[in-house]
Every structure is written in C-alpha cells, then in structure tokens.
Design a protein around this motif. Structure first.
Motif, PDB file in Angstrom:
ATOM      1  N   SER A   1       0.817  -1.223   0.000  1.00  0.00           N
ATOM      2  CA  SER A   1       0.000   0.000   0.000  1.00  0.00           C
ATOM      3  C   SER A   1       0.845   1.266   0.000  1.00  0.00           C
ATOM      4  N   HIS A   2       2.093   1.181   0.526  1.00  0.00           N
ATOM      5  CA  HIS A   2       2.924   2.393   0.467  1.00  0.00           C
ATOM      6  C   HIS A   2       3.646   2.513  -0.878  1.00  0.00           C
ATOM      7  N   GLU A   3       3.519   1.485  -1.715  1.00  0.00           N
ATOM      8  CA  GLU A   3       4.142   1.553  -3.027  1.00  0.00           C
ATOM      9  C   GLU A   3       3.155   2.003  -4.110  1.00  0.00           C
ATOM     10  N   LEU A   4       1.941   2.318  -3.686  1.00  0.00           N
ATOM     11  CA  LEU A   4       0.970   2.898  -4.616  1.00  0.00           C
ATOM     12  C   LEU A   4       0.981   4.409  -4.424  1.00  0.00           C
ATOM     13  N   GLU A   5       0.651   5.101  -5.495  1.00  0.00           N
ATOM     14  CA  GLU A   5       0.672   6.565  -5.444  1.00  0.00           C
ATOM     15  C   GLU A   5      -0.690   7.078  -5.889  1.00  0.00           C
ATOM     16  N   LEU A   6      -1.143   8.169  -5.322  1.00  0.00           N
ATOM     17  CA  LEU A   6      -2.399   8.770  -5.781  1.00  0.00           C
ATOM     18  C   LEU A   6      -2.091  10.016  -6.607  1.00  0.00           C
ATOM     19  N   LEU A   7      -2.769  10.117  -7.732  1.00  0.00           N
ATOM     20  CA  LEU A   7      -2.584  11.302  -8.581  1.00  0.00           C
ATOM     21  C   LEU A   7      -3.949  11.953  -8.774  1.00  0.00           C
ATOM     22  N   ALA A   8      -3.940  13.297  -8.850  1.00  0.00           N
ATOM     23  CA  ALA A   8      -5.211  14.006  -9.058  1.00  0.00           C
ATOM     24  C   ALA A   8      -5.668  13.870 -10.507  1.00  0.00           C
ATOM     25  N   LYS A   9      -4.680  13.841 -11.458  1.00  0.00           N
ATOM     26  CA  LYS A   9      -5.049  13.597 -12.845  1.00  0.00           C
ATOM     27  C   LYS A   9      -3.997  12.724 -13.518  1.00  0.00           C
ATOM     28  N   ARG A  10      -4.354  12.135 -14.626  1.00  0.00           N
ATOM     29  CA  ARG A  10      -3.421  11.243 -15.322  1.00  0.00           C
ATOM     30  C   ARG A  10      -2.181  12.018 -15.737  1.00  0.00           C
ATOM     31  N   ASN A  11      -0.999  11.375 -15.639  1.00  0.00           N
ATOM     32  CA  ASN A  11       0.221  12.076 -16.038  1.00  0.00           C
ATOM     33  C   ASN A  11       1.020  11.259 -17.028  1.00  0.00           C
ATOM     34  N   GLY A  12       0.333  10.368 -17.737  1.00  0.00           N
ATOM     35  CA  GLY A  12       1.036   9.590 -18.745  1.00  0.00           C
ATOM     36  C   GLY A  12       1.492   8.236 -18.255  1.00  0.00           C
ATOM     37  N   ARG A  13       1.727   8.114 -16.947  1.00  0.00           N
ATOM     38  CA  ARG A  13       2.134   6.790 -16.431  1.00  0.00           C
ATOM     39  C   ARG A  13       0.906   5.904 -16.359  1.00  0.00           C
ATOM     40  N   PRO A  14       1.119   4.582 -16.447  1.00  0.00           N
ATOM     41  CA  PRO A  14      -0.047   3.699 -16.326  1.00  0.00           C
ATOM     42  C   PRO A  14      -0.692   3.869 -14.969  1.00  0.00           C
TER      43      PRO A  14
END
Lengths: 352, 292
Positions: free
Chosen positions: A274-287
């Motif tokens: 769970s600490h190796e997942l990241e939250l992004l507000a919008k897509r940034n090109g990474r899967p």
C-alpha cells in the motif's frame, strides 16, 4: 552455542505439524519463528526444547545430538506464554527453583537470584507472590527464572502474547537490550511480524509445517520469497492476472516479466504494497487506474485511503504521506488515479 | 448469574418461600439434627463418668476401637497413594483406557458395600478362588484384619482420586512443564510444585476417605465374621452392643463415631471454602494470562 535442526517431522494424529523442517540458529543470535497459528512454529520450539520428540529428524546443540535427550538434561531456559510461574512460591523462590533442583549452595543461590532480580529490575519484589504482580512483571520473572541456571539456549513461546500493547512494546525493546548484554542463543515464537522484525537478528517464516523463508528482517521485507510471505507480511494489494510474452497485464497496468517469454498465458499474481501505490489528481502519462475514494483514515503517521477501482471491482489500500494528503486535499468521493511504484509478480515458481 | 436468581426468588409468593424453607428445615431437623443430638444425649445421659466407664471397662469395645484405628489408617494411606497416581494419570496423560479408568474409579460408590464384601469372600474365602492356596500357606484374609483392610480400601477407593482430578485439571500442567524445563526430576517436581498446589484438595479427600473408612459397615460386616474382640470394628461393635440390649454401650461407641462425623464436617467445610478460593484464584490467574 548454535542449534541445528535437520529434516524434522512431527504429526499429531492425522495433523502434520512439521514436515522435513531444517533450521540453523547461529550461536549467540536471536531468531524469531514467525507464522500464522497452526504453522508449526510452537511445535518446532518445543522440539528444540525437548518438550516434544520429533517423529523423524535430528536436533543438534553445537555438534551434540540432543534429539533423544530429556528436557531436564538439555539445560535450556523456556519462557511460556502464560508465564507458568509457581503460584505458591515467592518471586525469589521462583527464580531460585532451577538452582535449588541443581543443588547449588545456598549462598550462591542468593547471589545469583539477587543478580537476576536486579537485571529484571524487580529486586524490590523478591518476597511477592505471582498473583500480586502485573502481567509484564510476571513475564520478567519468568524470564529471570529461565535464565537463572545459565542455560545454553533460551526459548520463548509467544513471550509477549498475553500482554497489552504498551507493555508489549516496552518488553520487547527490553528483551533486545537484554540479549545484547547476555548473548545467549535465543529463539522466540511470535505471530506478530512487527515484533519479529523489531527484535530478531534473523526471522524464520513458517506456514503449514514448512519453512517459507529465512533471512534478516530487511531481506524478508525487501525480497519476500513467495506469495505466502508477501501476503503474510500484510499491507498489500493483490491482483490476479496472466503473463504472456514477458508482460503481466493487470487492466491498464503492465509489468515486465521476462522470465516467461512464451506465448501461452499463465496465471500470475501481482502484489503491490500500500505504500508503493501513489495517488494522482489527474493522469500524467504513467499507467494508472481510475478509482473513487471510499474511505480516508487520517489519524496516524501515514494517511490510509481506500480507493474503489471500478474497472476491477476491487478496493485498493493506499498509504499516503501526510504532506501528500494535504496537497491532494483528499476527500471521500473524489476521483483519483492510482499508479504503482513497485509491483512484485509471482508465477508459480518464478519470481522477479 | 446471581442477580436474576435473586430477583426470581424475591418474586415468588411469600407462602411458597415459607413452605419451602419450613419443609427443608423440618427434614434436616427430623432426619439429621435430632438423631445426632439424641446420640449424645443417650451417651452422656448418665453423666460423663458413667460414659467413660462404659467405654473403657469393656475389653471388646476397646479392641474394636483399636481395630478401627489400625484398619482406617492403612486404607487411607493406600488410597492416598492410589488416588494421587490415578489423578495424575487421568489429568496429565491421554492413554487408551483413560475413560474406562475414570469410570471404574467411581465403581465402589455405585456398588452396594455388601456386594463388595461378598466379592472378597468369593476371592479369598475358604471356598473362594484363592482360599485353598491361602490356607495351604497359612494366610488368613477373610475373617481377619487383612480382609477388613481390603474391604475398607475398596469402599473408600474413589474419595482421594475424585477430589484431586478436578483440582489438577483446573491447575493445569503448565507449572509442571516449567519445572521440568528448569531441570527438576520427577520427584522434585512432585514435591516442590504439584504437592503444594494440590495439598488442600488432597487433605479434603483424605478427611472424607477417613470418615468413611472408620464408619464403613456393610462391606466390613460381610468379611469380618463378627468375632468379638478380634474382627469387630467400631460400627460392628455398635450394632453388636445394640443387639445385646446394651444401649448405653452402643450409644457410647456411637457417640465416638458421631464426633468423628462432626469433626469431619467442620474440617470439610473449612477446606471446601479454601479449595473454592484456590480454584477461583487459579481460574483468575489463567484468565488474566489469556487476555490479549
């Protein structure tokens, strides 16, 4: 003094508690046997102590085969989960027991017990009875009692299992310090990985009567040998998918898996902590996976978010630092994108 | 638990409570208290001097007292050893026949003492299986002290074991395993760890065993052969004196047995209280140890 366990098996009726278990404990080290209940860890400890006789295999202390030796001749110290203090004896007499049955002279008994009571910081309570002590004090007395006859090996069966969280924390740090002082070869059983990782030099992970992995806490945490260990360590998200032509596909996630370059697909499991997942507000090109925040638990050193990924129908556990949490302004109902920093894929016996 | 019971008993109508209490007290009074008092009234009716003379002047009565004082201790010691061994085996080991042994321990309680006596006559009597062999070697068992000891031991067999098994099960084997891991031998383990833990239960069992051993009538009656001055124990002597219309003599000996009962009752009550407290303590220590 080192301990060697070779190919030990033990059954209770039709239940196979241990199957061909081998183990090395270096002299002077502190080793944890870690596993879920029913994994055989306590049986292994009791076999090392001589409280159980294995159906097959041998136990060596240094180079001496003690498989058939009685407990009382092995010179081990054993600490029980429920203390097992002698209720009709004072603290002093409890600690002195192992010395009295060995017929130590009175004067030396007194000195040795005094020394140990100082070590466990209970010298003021020598005349108390076990029923007058707190759980933590009782367990310290049990430890002093086990150490009094200067055992070659110290064995502890879930030593802190019966204590509340705070006392447990204190006592395990204390055990580590104590071990650094006296260096007696020690093995302890626990089902609490935090406890094992914090206290032990080496950790042995057991499951269904087998050893799954042996290593330093760091080795085990960084390189879990198999899906069981990965899962047992916890705080992990599990994805089931397939590997084909060197790639594992989990929805829009794709991970390299060069060990299986073939065309035919094979079922595989991917683990992401769970600490190796990241939250992004919008897509940034990474899967990344789209999801909706369903729960946020902001009380703690890290903020734990639960995100529902509709594409998969699974809820992901994501740990976010407090700073990142503030930055995102995370709230229940928000749409977020989940990206993975590290994915471990296990295909049957292949591991990357 | 106690609160709802209490409320229920309060909610019962007054007349129910009064009737029940009166009935219980009436039965206890008529069947137990009055006869017991009567024994002492009859025994001491003509003063302590007469009582003392009745007891001591009769050689046969003295012989009966001596015989009981011989037979009872032997039976008690035998059952002490057997009781500890059986309780240990049943509470500490799993072995084939364990359930059967547990059931057999209770057998003497369910068999009529007369039958028990007859069994011994059948085995050791002149016409019995071992009779001819015993006679050839000039050993007397039936109609002699050994027979009395055997019959008494058989009848009092369950007391110690039955008392110890629940105590040893409640205490558990943890302390004993700890003692072994600390290097104790079997004997050291028993003397220093087990015995102190079970001592009150043991004394309790012994007290009950002794009371029954001294008071046993049926089984002893069959094997004794009523040889006055030789094989009469105290209860047999009471019966014989009574049959001979020697009422003061019968009541004097009976008063001794009744006193034994009173002493036993007092010790038993004190120990019951103590054992209950120890068991509660054991349960408390265990449950505390199991808290997360």
């Amino acid at each position: 003094m080192s301990i060697t366990v070779k190919q030990v098996s033990k059954s209770f009726g039709s239940f196979r508690a241990l199957e061909h278990v081998s183990l090395e404990v270096a002299g002077g080290s502190l080793v944890a046997l870690l596993g879920p209940s029913g994994s055989g860890k306590t049986t292994l400890l009791r076999i090392i102590a001589g409280l159980e006789v294995p159906d097959a295999g041998t136990v060596l202390y240094q180079d001496e085969d003690v498989t058939e030796a009685a407990v009382k001749d092995r010179n081990v110290g054993f600490v029980f989960q429920h203390y097992a203090l002698f209720r009709h004896m004072t603290v002093f007499e409890n600690v002195a027991f192992g010395l009295r049955v060995r017929r130590w002279p009175r004067k030396r008994v007194k000195e040795r017990v005094g020394e140990l009571l100082r070590l466990i910081q209970l010298d003021g309570l020598a005349g108390s009875y076990p029923s007058q002590l707190s759980g933590g004090q009782r367990q310290r007395v049990a430890l002093a009692r086990a150490l009094a006859p200067e055992p070659k090996v110290l064995l502890l069966d879930e030593p802190f299992g019966a204590l509340d969280a705070k006392v447990r924390q204190d006592l395990r740090q204390w055990l580590r310090r104590l071990h650094d002082e006296i260096h007696v070869t020690s093995v302890f059983v626990t089902h609490d990985q935090e406890e094992a990782f914090e206290v032990a030099d080496r950790v042995v992970i057991m499951n269904h009567g087998h050893v799954e992995q042996t290593g330093t806490p760091r080795e085990i945490f960084e390189r879990p040998a198999n899906p069981f260990v990965m899962d047992f360590l916890g705080n992990v998200n599990v994805f089931h998918g397939h590997v084909v032509r060197g790639r594992m596909k989990v929805g829009s996630f794709e991970v390299d898996y060069p060990a299986h370059p073939h065309d035919e697909p094979r079922p595989a499991t991917a683990f992401v902590r769970s600490h190796e997942l990241e939250l992004l507000a919008k897509r940034n090109g990474r899967p990344s996976l789209e999801g909706k925040v369903v729960h946020v638990s902001p009380a703690g050193p890290v903020v734990r978010a639960r995100v529902f990924a509709a594409d998969f129908g699974v809820v992901l556990n994501v740990d976010v630092t407090r700073d990142r949490y503030a930055e995102l302004g995370l709230e229940v109902g928000d749409t977020v994108y989940v990206a993975a920093r590290d994915v471990r894929v296990y295909v049957q016996d292949y591991i990357i | 638990m106690s609160t709802p019971d209490h409320t229920n008993s309060r909610s019962d109508p007054r007349w129910v409570r009064i009737t029940l209490v009166t009935a219980a007290l009436g039965v206890v009074g008529v069947l137990i208290v009055i006869p017991l008092v009567d024994v002492f009234v009859e025994a001491f009716g003509r003063g302590f001097g007469a009582y003392w003379r009745t007891l001591t002047a009769d050689e046969d009565t003295l012989a009966a007292i001596r015989l009981t004082m011989t037979v009872a201790p032997i039976a008690v010691v035998t059952n002490l050893i057997f009781g500890i061994a059986a309780a240990w085996a049943i509470s500490r080991f799993r072995f084939p026949g364990r359930t059967l042994l547990t059931a057999l321990i209770d057998l003497p309680f369910s068999v009529s003492p007369v039958v028990a006596g007859l069994i011994f006559v059948l085995i050791f009597g002149l016409q019995g299986y071992l009779g001819p062999w015993l006679r050839a070697h000039d050993w007397r068992i039936i109609f002699a002290t050994p027979g009395l000891v055997l019959a008494t031991t058989f009848v009092t067999f369950p007391f110690v074991a039955r008392e110890l098994i629940p105590v040893m099960e409640a205490i558990g084997a943890d302390e004993e395993i700890a003692a072994v891991s600390l290097g104790a031998s079997g004997w050291q383990l028993f003397r220093r760890v087990t015995l102190p833990n079970i001592k009150w239960g043991l004394v309790y069992g012994l007290i009950l065993c002794n009371a029954r051993a001294m008071g046993e009538f049926g089984a002893v009656y069959v094997v004794s052969g009523h040889i006055t001055g030789r094989t009469d124990t105290m209860p047999l002597r009471v019966e014989k004196l009574f049959q001979e219309y020697n009422t003061p003599g019968a009541f004097a000996v009976a008063s001794l047995l009744a006193s034994l009962a009173l002493v036993t009752l007092a010790v038993k009550t004190a120990l019951e209280w103590k054992t209950r407290r120890d068991l509660a303590e054991a349960a408390r220590l265990r449950s505390e140890g199991e808290e997360p």
